[in-house]
Scaffold this active site. Structure first.
Site, PDB file in Angstrom:
ATOM      1  N   LYS A 144      47.645  37.421  47.590  1.00  0.00           N
ATOM      2  CA  LYS A 144      48.206  38.196  48.564  1.00  0.00           C
ATOM      3  C   LYS A 144      47.493  38.192  49.665  1.00  0.00           C
ATOM      4  O   LYS A 144      47.827  38.254  50.832  1.00  0.00           O
ATOM      5  CB  LYS A 144      48.117  39.805  48.203  1.00  0.00           C
ATOM      6  CG  LYS A 144      48.961  40.127  47.162  1.00  0.00           C
ATOM      7  CD  LYS A 144      48.617  41.450  46.386  1.00  0.00           C
ATOM      8  CE  LYS A 144      49.621  41.948  45.345  1.00  0.00           C
ATOM      9  NZ  LYS A 144      49.368  43.274  44.890  1.00  0.00           N
ATOM     10  N   LYS A 204      58.845  43.564  42.958  1.00  0.00           N
ATOM     11  CA  LYS A 204      59.523  44.753  43.726  1.00  0.00           C
ATOM     12  C   LYS A 204      58.881  44.851  45.172  1.00  0.00           C
ATOM     13  O   LYS A 204      59.682  45.562  46.043  1.00  0.00           O
ATOM     14  CB  LYS A 204      59.238  46.119  42.961  1.00  0.00           C
ATOM     15  CG  LYS A 204      57.745  46.732  42.801  1.00  0.00           C
ATOM     16  CD  LYS A 204      57.501  47.804  42.419  1.00  0.00           C
ATOM     17  CE  LYS A 204      56.238  48.445  42.434  1.00  0.00           C
ATOM     18  NZ  LYS A 204      55.430  47.624  41.665  1.00  0.00           N
ATOM     19  N   LYS A 259      57.474  35.836  39.357  1.00  0.00           N
ATOM     20  CA  LYS A 259      57.846  37.023  38.979  1.00  0.00           C
ATOM     21  C   LYS A 259      58.671  37.636  39.697  1.00  0.00           C
ATOM     22  O   LYS A 259      58.901  37.657  41.097  1.00  0.00           O
ATOM     23  CB  LYS A 259      56.621  37.886  38.788  1.00  0.00           C
ATOM     24  CG  LYS A 259      56.936  39.185  38.123  1.00  0.00           C
ATOM     25  CD  LYS A 259      55.289  39.967  37.923  1.00  0.00           C
ATOM     26  CE  LYS A 259      55.200  40.545  39.316  1.00  0.00           C
ATOM     27  NZ  LYS A 259      54.166  41.724  39.228  1.00  0.00           N
TER      28      LYS A 259
END
Length: 341
Positions: free
Chosen positions: A112, A200, A197
């Site tokens: 991130k 969301k 992955k």
């Protein structure tokens, strides 16, 4: 009875991966076998640049979808993280036990932070330390088990390390939890990028099936899923990740086994059609229940209010004990009023 804790961040619309990898397990298994707590971890949504109104909206939607997925307030405790002050209180104590090196070794932090730097943005300190807050989320409730996907196993291990270190230095205070993983579809992958992955946090994308997608949208996304070179339908996660992802999704939706299901298909098209139909059927009752709950917001608010009260009652004694153990002076009680003659 064992105690189970798990949470979900309101950083994006919940996906099929969230449901098959976690939410369904929580509703069908965990809340029935344990003293289970499920939390909308909204404080974690503040670790990156965000729109405050969107965080509030997604927090409410996440709680509503958890109820729609089958979480029953009579069986479990559902609440919002920021409604219970003990999470933040304990997080700072654990920061005083954790090390800078431990934080910087966290895989998700590296990923991130790397994305933030590529965009030319600055990396917030909370992004570095949020695994400690996650540890506080778990340890505050003396949880025995933490149901997580494979990508969160490192964070549960950090939680264990911090609990053991705190107990060794300051006396037995925390239960040391362990991670548990569902057997099938613990990590549903992106339909267009099967090495990644189905997350969301992305705003949109043809590879992500959202829980509130219309049936036609779901079918279109699944039918356009990336497969692999060749024509044979084989379950091989390393060599055929696209087909393997479809087989795992189909298995999770139908209760089958990915390897056994592969023997039924002679073409990718037939596999995609059956997978799309299975996903639509799995989402149908969840979407219907979500619509009902949206029409009764007072019910959802009541569930979250009562859940926070229950969670606070469980967490406060643990966190107060940690404050005493680490050496903090207990608060001075208010003096009793003097009776006037």
């Amino acid at each position: 009875m064992k105690r189970v804790f798990s949470g979900v961040k309101p950083t994006g619309h919940l996906t099929l991966g969230n449901y098959l990898g976690a939410m369904r397990q929580w509703a069908e298994v965990d809340q029935h076998r344990a003293d289970a707590l499920f939390c909308v971890v909204d404080l974690h949504a503040l670790t990156v640049d965000h729109d405050p109104a969107r965080v509030r909206r997604l927090s409410r939607q996440t709680a509503t979808l958890l109820l729609a997925a089958g979480l029953d307030p009579a069986l479990c405790t559902l609440f919002v993280q920021s409604h219970v002050d003990e999470h933040a209180r304990l997080s700072y104590l654990l920061e005083c036990v954790a090390t800078d090196g431990e934080m910087r070794r966290m895989i998700q932090y590296k990923e991130k932070a790397g994305r933030e730097r590529e965009r030319g943005g600055s990396v917030r300190l909370s992004l570095l330390t949020y695994p400690v807050l996650m540890a506080a989320d778990i340890l505050a409730y003396a949880a025995d088990e933490v149901p997580v996907g494979d990508d969160q196993a490192q964070h549960v291990q950090l939680t264990r390390d911090l609990a053991l270190r705190f107990n060794q230095r300051y006396g037995q205070t925390f239960v040391v939890p362990r991670a548990t993983h569902p057997a099938v579809a613990a990590r549903v992958m992106n339909l267009q990028e099967p090495a990644s992955k189905m997350g969301k946090s992305e705003d949109s994308g043809p590879g992500i099936v959202y829980l509130l997608d219309e049936p036609d949208v779901v079918r279109k996304k699944v039918m356009r899923a990336v497969t692999d070179s060749g024509r044979e339908v084989v379950y091989d996660r390393a060599g055929r990740p696209g087909v393997a992802n479809l087989l795992e999704i189909l298995a999770a939706c139908t209760g089958g086994n990915p390897e056994s299901l592969s023997d039924r298909y002679r073409s990718y098209g037939a596999l995609k059609k059956d997978t799309a139909d299975a996903v639509v059927e799995v989402l149908k009752p969840l979407q219907a229940r979500h619509k009902e709950l949206c029409a009764d917001p007072a019910y959802v608010e009541g569930v979250l209010r009562e859940g926070a009260e229950k969670a606070r009652a469980m967490a406060r004694p643990v966190v107060d004990s940690a404050y005493r153990a680490i050496g903090l002076l207990p608060p001075v009680p208010e003096p009793l009023p003097v009776a006037t003659p």
